[in-house]
Design an enzyme around this catalytic site. Structure first.
Site, PDB file in Angstrom:
ATOM      1  N   ASN A  11       7.112  -9.243  17.212  1.00 18.32           N
ATOM      2  CA  ASN A  11       7.006 -10.647  16.836  1.00 18.32           C
ATOM      3  C   ASN A  11       8.269 -11.215  16.200  1.00 18.32           C
ATOM      4  O   ASN A  11       8.331 -12.416  15.936  1.00 18.32           O
ATOM      5  CB  ASN A  11       5.792 -10.891  15.923  1.00 18.32           C
ATOM      6  CG  ASN A  11       4.510 -10.481  16.598  1.00 18.32           C
ATOM      7  OD1 ASN A  11       4.254 -10.867  17.738  1.00 18.32           O
ATOM      8  ND2 ASN A  11       3.718  -9.669  15.931  1.00 18.32           N
ATOM      9  N   ARG A  18       7.495 -18.793  14.209  1.00 16.26           N
ATOM     10  CA  ARG A  18       6.326 -18.031  13.758  1.00 16.26           C
ATOM     11  C   ARG A  18       6.185 -18.138  12.241  1.00 16.26           C
ATOM     12  O   ARG A  18       7.038 -17.676  11.501  1.00 16.26           O
ATOM     13  CB  ARG A  18       6.486 -16.556  14.143  1.00 16.26           C
ATOM     14  CG  ARG A  18       5.377 -15.682  13.614  1.00 16.26           C
ATOM     15  CD  ARG A  18       5.656 -14.215  13.897  1.00 16.26           C
ATOM     16  NE  ARG A  18       4.596 -13.411  13.307  1.00 16.26           N
ATOM     17  CZ  ARG A  18       4.811 -12.335  12.571  1.00 16.26           C
ATOM     18  NH1 ARG A  18       6.037 -11.903  12.345  1.00 16.26           N
ATOM     19  NH2 ARG A  18       3.813 -11.667  12.073  1.00 16.26           N
ATOM     20  N   TYR A  23       8.116 -16.666   6.977  1.00 17.22           N
ATOM     21  CA  TYR A  23       9.306 -15.997   7.507  1.00 17.22           C
ATOM     22  C   TYR A  23      10.544 -16.889   7.588  1.00 17.22           C
ATOM     23  O   TYR A  23      11.620 -16.410   7.940  1.00 17.22           O
ATOM     24  CB  TYR A  23       9.002 -15.403   8.884  1.00 17.22           C
ATOM     25  CG  TYR A  23       7.859 -14.418   8.828  1.00 17.22           C
ATOM     26  CD1 TYR A  23       8.016 -13.186   8.204  1.00 17.22           C
ATOM     27  CD2 TYR A  23       6.616 -14.723   9.364  1.00 17.22           C
ATOM     28  CE1 TYR A  23       6.967 -12.285   8.135  1.00 17.22           C
ATOM     29  CE2 TYR A  23       5.561 -13.824   9.291  1.00 17.22           C
ATOM     30  CZ  TYR A  23       5.748 -12.607   8.675  1.00 17.22           C
ATOM     31  OH  TYR A  23       4.711 -11.722   8.598  1.00 17.22           O
ATOM     32  N   ALA A  77       4.898  -5.293  11.789  1.00 14.43           N
ATOM     33  CA  ALA A  77       3.575  -4.732  11.507  1.00 14.43           C
ATOM     34  C   ALA A  77       3.517  -3.216  11.695  1.00 14.43           C
ATOM     35  O   ALA A  77       2.675  -2.549  11.080  1.00 14.43           O
ATOM     36  CB  ALA A  77       2.521  -5.403  12.377  1.00 14.43           C
ATOM     37  N   GLU A  98      14.832   0.210   5.337  1.00 10.81           N
ATOM     38  CA  GLU A  98      13.681  -0.588   5.752  1.00 10.81           C
ATOM     39  C   GLU A  98      13.899  -2.011   5.251  1.00 10.81           C
ATOM     40  O   GLU A  98      14.256  -2.222   4.096  1.00 10.81           O
ATOM     41  CB  GLU A  98      12.404  -0.007   5.153  1.00 10.81           C
ATOM     42  CG  GLU A  98      11.176  -0.811   5.462  1.00 10.81           C
ATOM     43  CD  GLU A  98       9.931  -0.285   4.767  1.00 10.81           C
ATOM     44  OE1 GLU A  98       8.915  -0.993   4.805  1.00 10.81           O
ATOM     45  OE2 GLU A  98       9.966   0.813   4.180  1.00 10.81           O
ATOM     46  N   HIS A 100      12.442  -6.210   5.286  1.00  8.41           N
ATOM     47  CA  HIS A 100      11.413  -7.221   5.568  1.00  8.41           C
ATOM     48  C   HIS A 100      11.872  -8.562   5.042  1.00  8.41           C
ATOM     49  O   HIS A 100      12.470  -8.642   3.958  1.00  8.41           O
ATOM     50  CB  HIS A 100      10.081  -6.852   4.910  1.00  8.41           C
ATOM     51  CG  HIS A 100       9.546  -5.553   5.388  1.00  8.41           C
ATOM     52  ND1 HIS A 100       8.914  -5.419   6.597  1.00  8.41           N
ATOM     53  CD2 HIS A 100       9.598  -4.321   4.838  1.00  8.41           C
ATOM     54  CE1 HIS A 100       8.588  -4.138   6.764  1.00  8.41           C
ATOM     55  NE2 HIS A 100       9.001  -3.456   5.723  1.00  8.41           N
ATOM     56  N   ARG A 107       2.000  -9.370  -0.745  1.00  8.96           N
ATOM     57  CA  ARG A 107       1.133  -9.889   0.317  1.00  8.96           C
ATOM     58  C   ARG A 107      -0.176  -9.116   0.362  1.00  8.96           C
ATOM     59  O   ARG A 107      -0.548  -8.443  -0.579  1.00  8.96           O
ATOM     60  CB  ARG A 107       1.894  -9.848   1.646  1.00  8.96           C
ATOM     61  CG  ARG A 107       3.119 -10.791   1.587  1.00  8.96           C
ATOM     62  CD  ARG A 107       3.789 -10.990   2.890  1.00  8.96           C
ATOM     63  NE  ARG A 107       2.890 -11.588   3.869  1.00  8.96           N
ATOM     64  CZ  ARG A 107       3.125 -11.596   5.165  1.00  8.96           C
ATOM     65  NH1 ARG A 107       4.228 -11.041   5.647  1.00  8.96           N
ATOM     66  NH2 ARG A 107       2.276 -12.142   6.011  1.00  8.96           N
TER      67      ARG A 107
END
Length: 147
Positions: A11, A18, A23, A77, A98, A100, A107
């Protein structure tokens, strides 16, 4: 030259449209341009890949071994579900950050679980697109790269 792969998961090809309230409005192409400028400043070689398929992401991680010195992974995800991605990082021993865009720890509870964090050298989340150049700097430092 130190080479970094930025790998984007499901995505993320829809960034900019989106859920912009979560985001932001930057597209994946905008983020890639921002990273390319930062990589040039840091004298890093950079490659980008995106896939909505878990298997393709695993293949990209495998192919990075011996080609790239480090990996920045926004697994989307799959962060919360993919033992396969965790195993691929662990098996290839590629230093991984990592990443995001949103703060996954603020969240929904299911988003607070990360399989990637278990094998990453670090995690950057919650800074939107600005997290990408931060990740490049952090990974370059971790790899002992001097611009």
């Amino acid at each position: 030259m130190t080479s970094i792969l930025i790998l984007s998961g499901p995505n993320l090809n829809l960034l900019g449209t989106r859920q912009p309230e979560v985001y932001g409005h930057a597209t994946l192409a905008d983020i890639e341009a921002m990273c390319a400028a930062k990589a040039k400043e840091l004298s890093l070689a950079l490659a980008f890949e995106q896939s909505n398929s878990e298997g393709a992401l695993v293949d990209h991680i495998h192919a990075a071994r011996g080609t790239h010195d480090g990996l920045i992974l926004n697994a989307g995800a799959y962060t919360h579900t993919s033992i396969a991605l965790m195993d691929a990082i662990s098996s290839t021993e590629i230093p991984t950050i990592e990443l995001h865009l949103s703060n996954i720890h603020a969240r929904e509870p299911f988003r607070q679980q990360s399989y990637i964090a278990k094998v990453a050298v670090g995690q950057i989340c919650g800074f939107g697109p600005a997290g990408y150049p931060l990740a490049l700097e952090a990974l370059a430092t971790h790899l002992g790269h001097a611009a």
